[in-house]
Design a protein around this motif. Sequence first.
Motif, PDB file in Angstrom:
ATOM      1  N   GLN A 102       0.825  -1.208   0.000  1.00 13.75           N
ATOM      2  CA  GLN A 102       0.000   0.000   0.000  1.00 13.75           C
ATOM      3  C   GLN A 102       0.863   1.264   0.000  1.00 13.75           C
ATOM      4  O   GLN A 102       0.578   2.232  -0.690  1.00 13.75           O
ATOM      5  CB  GLN A 102      -0.904  -0.024   1.238  1.00 13.75           C
ATOM      6  N   SER A 103       1.936   1.227   0.791  1.00 11.64           N
ATOM      7  CA  SER A 103       2.758   2.426   0.976  1.00 11.64           C
ATOM      8  C   SER A 103       3.958   2.472   0.024  1.00 11.64           C
ATOM      9  O   SER A 103       4.923   3.176   0.273  1.00 11.64           O
ATOM     10  CB  SER A 103       3.236   2.465   2.419  1.00 11.64           C
ATOM     11  N   GLN A 159       1.987   6.905 -10.108  1.00  8.14           N
ATOM     12  CA  GLN A 159       3.298   6.638 -10.714  1.00  8.14           C
ATOM     13  C   GLN A 159       4.185   5.858  -9.760  1.00  8.14           C
ATOM     14  O   GLN A 159       4.885   4.929 -10.155  1.00  8.14           O
ATOM     15  CB  GLN A 159       3.973   7.963 -11.101  1.00  8.14           C
ATOM     16  N   LYS A 160       4.149   6.224  -8.473  1.00  8.35           N
ATOM     17  CA  LYS A 160       4.959   5.495  -7.479  1.00  8.35           C
ATOM     18  C   LYS A 160       4.547   4.029  -7.440  1.00  8.35           C
ATOM     19  O   LYS A 160       5.396   3.135  -7.388  1.00  8.35           O
ATOM     20  CB  LYS A 160       4.765   6.106  -6.077  1.00  8.35           C
ATOM     21  N   VAL A 196      -4.088   1.644 -11.715  1.00 13.20           N
ATOM     22  CA  VAL A 196      -3.200   0.610 -11.165  1.00 13.20           C
ATOM     23  C   VAL A 196      -3.805  -0.776 -11.393  1.00 13.20           C
ATOM     24  O   VAL A 196      -3.110  -1.710 -11.787  1.00 13.20           O
ATOM     25  CB  VAL A 196      -2.918   0.887  -9.671  1.00 13.20           C
ATOM     26  N   MET A 197      -5.134  -0.904 -11.203  1.00 14.47           N
ATOM     27  CA  MET A 197      -5.775  -2.204 -11.441  1.00 14.47           C
ATOM     28  C   MET A 197      -5.753  -2.575 -12.917  1.00 14.47           C
ATOM     29  O   MET A 197      -5.668  -3.748 -13.276  1.00 14.47           O
ATOM     30  CB  MET A 197      -7.222  -2.193 -10.911  1.00 14.47           C
ATOM     31  N   GLY A 244      -4.782   1.082  -1.741  1.00 10.36           N
ATOM     32  CA  GLY A 244      -5.263   1.614  -0.467  1.00 10.36           C
ATOM     33  C   GLY A 244      -4.938   3.078  -0.224  1.00 10.36           C
ATOM     34  O   GLY A 244      -5.633   3.755   0.525  1.00 10.36           O
ATOM     35  N   ALA A 245      -3.859   3.575  -0.879  1.00  6.12           N
ATOM     36  CA  ALA A 245      -3.457   4.969  -0.656  1.00  6.12           C
ATOM     37  C   ALA A 245      -3.785   5.849  -1.859  1.00  6.12           C
ATOM     38  O   ALA A 245      -3.303   6.979  -1.953  1.00  6.12           O
ATOM     39  CB  ALA A 245      -1.960   5.023  -0.360  1.00  6.12           C
ATOM     40  N   LEU A 246      -4.597   5.327  -2.778  1.00  5.93           N
ATOM     41  CA  LEU A 246      -4.831   6.056  -4.033  1.00  5.93           C
ATOM     42  C   LEU A 246      -6.297   6.449  -4.195  1.00  5.93           C
ATOM     43  O   LEU A 246      -7.187   5.759  -3.695  1.00  5.93           O
ATOM     44  CB  LEU A 246      -4.417   5.169  -5.216  1.00  5.93           C
TER      45      LEU A 246
END
Length: 233
Positions: free
Chosen positions: A90-91, A146-147, A180-181, A170-172
Amino acid sequence: MIKLEDLHKSYKIGNSSLHVLKGINLNIKEGELIAIMGSSGSGKSTLLNIIGMLDLLDNGTYRLDNVEIKNLNETKAAKYRNKFLGFVFQSFNLINYKNAVENVSLPLYYQGIGRQERQQKAMKYLQKFGLGDWSKHLPSELSGGQKQRVAIARAMVTEPKVLLADEPTGALDSKTSHEVMNLIQEINNSGKTILVVTHEEDIAKMCKRIVKLKDGIIVEDKKIKQNLIKSNV
Ligand code: ADP
Ligand code: MG
């Protein structure tokens, strides 16, 4: 690809013990895209960490690619981990003082691969994931999406058999989560086995199978019609 039989895991807290996984049976074939769901504390990360060989099981059996994973010393476990498994968190867990291409090439360094080949392979994955122009940027100069794509490139650069993602969105925000998916679906379409821990229903629906955990047992395991995301890249 992955076979878990009657898997148990407890954590010791002082004099008492917390029984977190209470007999998990799970059979995962090559090419599956599975969402692991369940409320906070239900044991999702514990399960993923055992599959990812970051944690040890207490009882039961775990077979990965037909090899029983048990009693491996740390060196051997690290070797297997590096060869078979890619992780996304997540991070993001990127190294802040290294740029994108350096972050992505790091797992290859630990495999003893030479500088030029590391650079080439890392660039290949960054380009593939739409980040070719961002290779020299530090994580602090990248957006959340991007990260996470850099982190996915880092997980994929060693060509693992299985990709494990613990709440990768979780952080997006939701638009970035879908991007991302979309990338995760593309990687799965090329045949990679992927497990995604999430507690978001819409993210789970983008997978092909949903496994629900409750208090350390599987309460539901069903194949679903995958909600495909259209690429806008
Ligand atoms: P989830 O990812 O579904 O939120 P976890 O697998 O992280 O759940 O945690 C399940 C339970 O195990 C929680 O009650 C948590 O506090 C506990 N737990 C997780 N890791 C440890 C640990 N290293 N030591 C002690 N307790 C832990
Ligand atoms: Mg968790």
